[in-house]
Scaffold this active site. Structure first.
Site, short mmCIF file in Angstrom:
data_model
loop_
_atom_site.label_atom_id
_atom_site.label_comp_id
_atom_site.label_asym_id
_atom_site.label_seq_id
_atom_site.Cartn_x
_atom_site.Cartn_y
_atom_site.Cartn_z
N THR A 1 -1.68 -2.22 8.07
CA THR A 1 -1.80 -3.67 8.05
C THR A 1 -0.46 -4.26 7.67
O THR A 1 0.22 -3.78 6.78
CB THR A 1 -2.86 -4.15 7.05
OG1 THR A 1 -4.15 -3.93 7.61
CG2 THR A 1 -2.74 -5.64 6.78
N THR B 1 -10.97 16.87 3.27
CA THR B 1 -12.25 16.28 2.83
C THR B 1 -12.64 16.94 1.51
O THR B 1 -12.26 18.05 1.22
CB THR B 1 -13.37 16.54 3.85
OG1 THR B 1 -13.34 17.89 4.24
CG2 THR B 1 -13.18 15.65 5.04
N ASN C 1 0.41 11.38 9.11
CA ASN C 1 -0.76 10.79 9.76
C ASN C 1 -1.79 11.81 10.22
O ASN C 1 -2.86 11.42 10.68
CB ASN C 1 -0.31 9.90 10.93
CG ASN C 1 0.26 8.60 10.41
OD1 ASN C 1 -0.45 7.83 9.80
ND2 ASN C 1 1.55 8.40 10.61
N THR D 1 0.86 -1.20 0.00
CA THR D 1 0.00 0.00 0.00
C THR D 1 0.90 1.25 0.00
O THR D 1 1.27 1.72 -1.06
CB THR D 1 -0.97 0.02 1.20
OG1 THR D 1 -0.24 -0.19 2.41
CG2 THR D 1 -2.03 -1.06 1.06
#
Lengths: 394, 394
Positions: free
Chosen positions: B182, B394, B389, B145
């Site tokens: 992940t 938006t 992070n 990713t």
């Protein structure tokens, strides 16, 4: 503001801090008083913690000396001797035994205290002791290290026309350069208590306040919260209901003071409150609130005004609590983002603005239908925090 | 490099990632193979984790399909159905049962997979399957990713002249914006194993590698490590000593791969290894290593080249391990900073340079005379980490 009766304060600059700022405070009582304490659970702890642990709870307390700028931790036998000397010097000036004098230290660790300066500082502070408000303020400044401002709180209430006064001061967990985080708080009241009751009240208040805040989850070598009760109020605390009432007032005083610490965290742009409901028991709720509060991913999301429910919900999932993933619901600042284990449709821009435009962010997580609940306060994690804590020049 | 016999690989771009980068990989075996797996302990977990948990360990494995860009986690009943569809589509193409097909997903959570694209991707990938090295590489790219580069490792050894081949690929725990961390790893070997032995080898290897790394201590919804053994090597693993030897080689392969993850952590400027010795048992040593690795104060100290023994020693003190503060000694990059509970004299500038000028920092902590030991790898905490992070638009 009405300070509790029977206390005197002093805050002086004795030269422990290179900056010349105030670095030594004394809080004394006019007559022997009740003193309780709760302390860091860190195995690597300052000599002052061991000293105070032996003293509290007690009914013969006369003074507390606090120095900032040097934690007197990891300082071996000389450190133990220096801590004793501090207690002895204060005791001599106040005509009491060293065993009745508490000691708190905060600042750099692994460096011996400059005892000549400390002794002169104790001399000056004991001479300056007074019940005046400006002396209370001077003491509250002298216990700080990297705090942007002193942290204090006051509360007064009546029992049948007789006043009970509560005043408290704290220093926060800011750490720059090679210094350590330490949280110190001292609560003073003129209520008449026994040592056992004082210790029990302090434990309850601490569990709901200072024990529920974190800046980065690092437990210090010197953390301590003390409660001193002079007994000079005329109010009669002669029923369990009145003790519960006092407990509740002291708890609220501590919660207000505790929240000032992450709010003043290094580089903090948000105070985050995490409220967990519906866990099987309070212990599980506490574990979840604490895990979310300590997640760097959650903290950075709030920094960025990111309504990132995934980071929050998954932190709850690895907290070690017995919860059902399909029972989790989440609100941020009142906006529902996740319900019964499923993301719900929401306006991300609206929630982002609700985070960005308020200093306080409230994260409410329901994890099931149980009675367990807890809450926790933390600061967000910013570029400035990392800058402060990674700056180093030899 | 010699890839294990009996495997085929494919990595394609099917349109899950908006960037158009590769996002779907298939690893298949020519005949039924052994498969073992270890998975995230998070209660909030992806449907693929439940699917694979039911499958492993087994001896009828035929394929693993991995998609990146979407974690298919917190996606409810539709998510479960989509996961099944992925297994069914692969099974149809390879003429086997869905129960013999593993599924792994990584990426954004709470969003349904674009199944039209995924089904087309499975079609293309099954058609492209081959044992060529370039296909192995394509698969290793397709599982990533935010990794800066694909992470792979290979090892070959002989048993009485017959080769055993081990190849492995992993993706790291990088997370930007609303995506989740992940960690995925797949280890392939042509050794002939039983399901029970494969599961046991994987557990041992994982406990010493992927289970000892962290970027920020956030456990993901989708973490998985799989071991697939085709049995196509002629080498006879007919003694406990040979199984132990294979365990050791697979463990070393996993350790090398695991270290690549924090080394590639977002904004990381240091790979930090924490080695703990002398604890009462390995569990205590592990607790200490993990607590130090997760301390923001330790991580930022290393970022700044600050030989701050206080932050490290005090983190050990609150790890919940049964240690004696006076027995703690500490070295950073070979320099002794703290011995038997006392700071020692050292040249801070020299140690600071030793940290600043090397990508790897080694923290060695001795906590007593016990036999317990552990180690842990983590990345430092930088301004860039927080930037990545906390970025959100938006």
């Amino acid at each position: 503001m009405q300070l509790p009766l029977g206390f005197r304060y002093a805050g002086v600059a004795c030269g422990i801090k290179a900056s010349g700022k105030k670095d030594l405070a004394i809080i004394s009582t006019d007559t022997p008083a009740i003193c309780a304490g709760v302390y860091t659970q860190n195995i690597v702890r300052a000599t002052s913690i061991d000293w105070n642990r032996r003293m509290t709870p007690c009914d013969s307390f006369r003074a507390l000396v606090v120095n900032s700028g040097n934690a007197n931790a990891c300082t071996g036998f000389d450190g133990i001797k220096n801590n004793q000397t501090m207690a002895c010097e204060v005791a001599n000036h106040l005509d009491t035994e060293p065993a009745n004098v508490g000691v708190l230290s905060t600042g750099i660790i692994g460096v011996q205290l400059p005892m000549k300066e400390v002794i002169a500082g104790i001399d000056a502070a004991t001479t300056a002791l007074s019940a005046e408000e400006e002396n209370f303020t001077a003491a509250s400044v002298a216990i700080t290290t990297t705090d942007k401002s002193p942290k204090t709180n006051h509360l007064t209430y009546n029992i049948d026309g007789d006043q009970v006064r509560i005043s408290a001061m704290a220093k926060g967990a800011g750490m720059i350069g090679p210094k350590m985080a330490t949280m110190l708080a001292v609560v003073m009241t003129d209520a008449a208590l026994t040592p056992t009751v004082a210790q029990s009240i302090l434990k309850t208040a601490n569990d709901k306040s200072f024990n529920r805040i974190s800046v980065e989850g690092h437990m210090s070598t010197n953390d301590a919260v003390m409660l001193i009760a002079s007994g000079k109020s005329k109010a009669k605390l002669d029923s369990a209901a009145l003790i519960l009432q006092l407990t509740s007032f002291i708890t609220n005083t501590c919660i207000d003071l505790a929240k000032q610490i992450p709010a003043d965290g290094e580089g903090a742009t948000h105070l985050i409150e995490i409220v967990v409901n519906g866990a099987k028991h309070d212990g599980d709720a506490d574990r979840i609130a604490r895990t979310i509060a300590n997640s760097a991913l959650v903290k950075t999301a709030i920094t960025g005004g990111d309504p990132n429910w995934g980071r929050i919900v998954s932190a709850a999932g690895y907290a070690g609590a017995d919860i059902d993933a399909d029972a989790i619901s989440l609100k941020i600042n009142g906006h529902l983002l996740f319900e019964q284990g499923q993301p719900v449709s929401f306006n991300p821009r609206q929630v982002s603005i609700a985070i960005a435009e308020n200093f306080e962010t409230k994260i409410e997580l329901t994890v099931g239908g149980g009675a367990g609940q807890s809450n926790h306060w933390t600061s967000d994690l910013t570029v400035d925090y990392v800058r402060f804590n990674s700056e180093y020049t030899t």
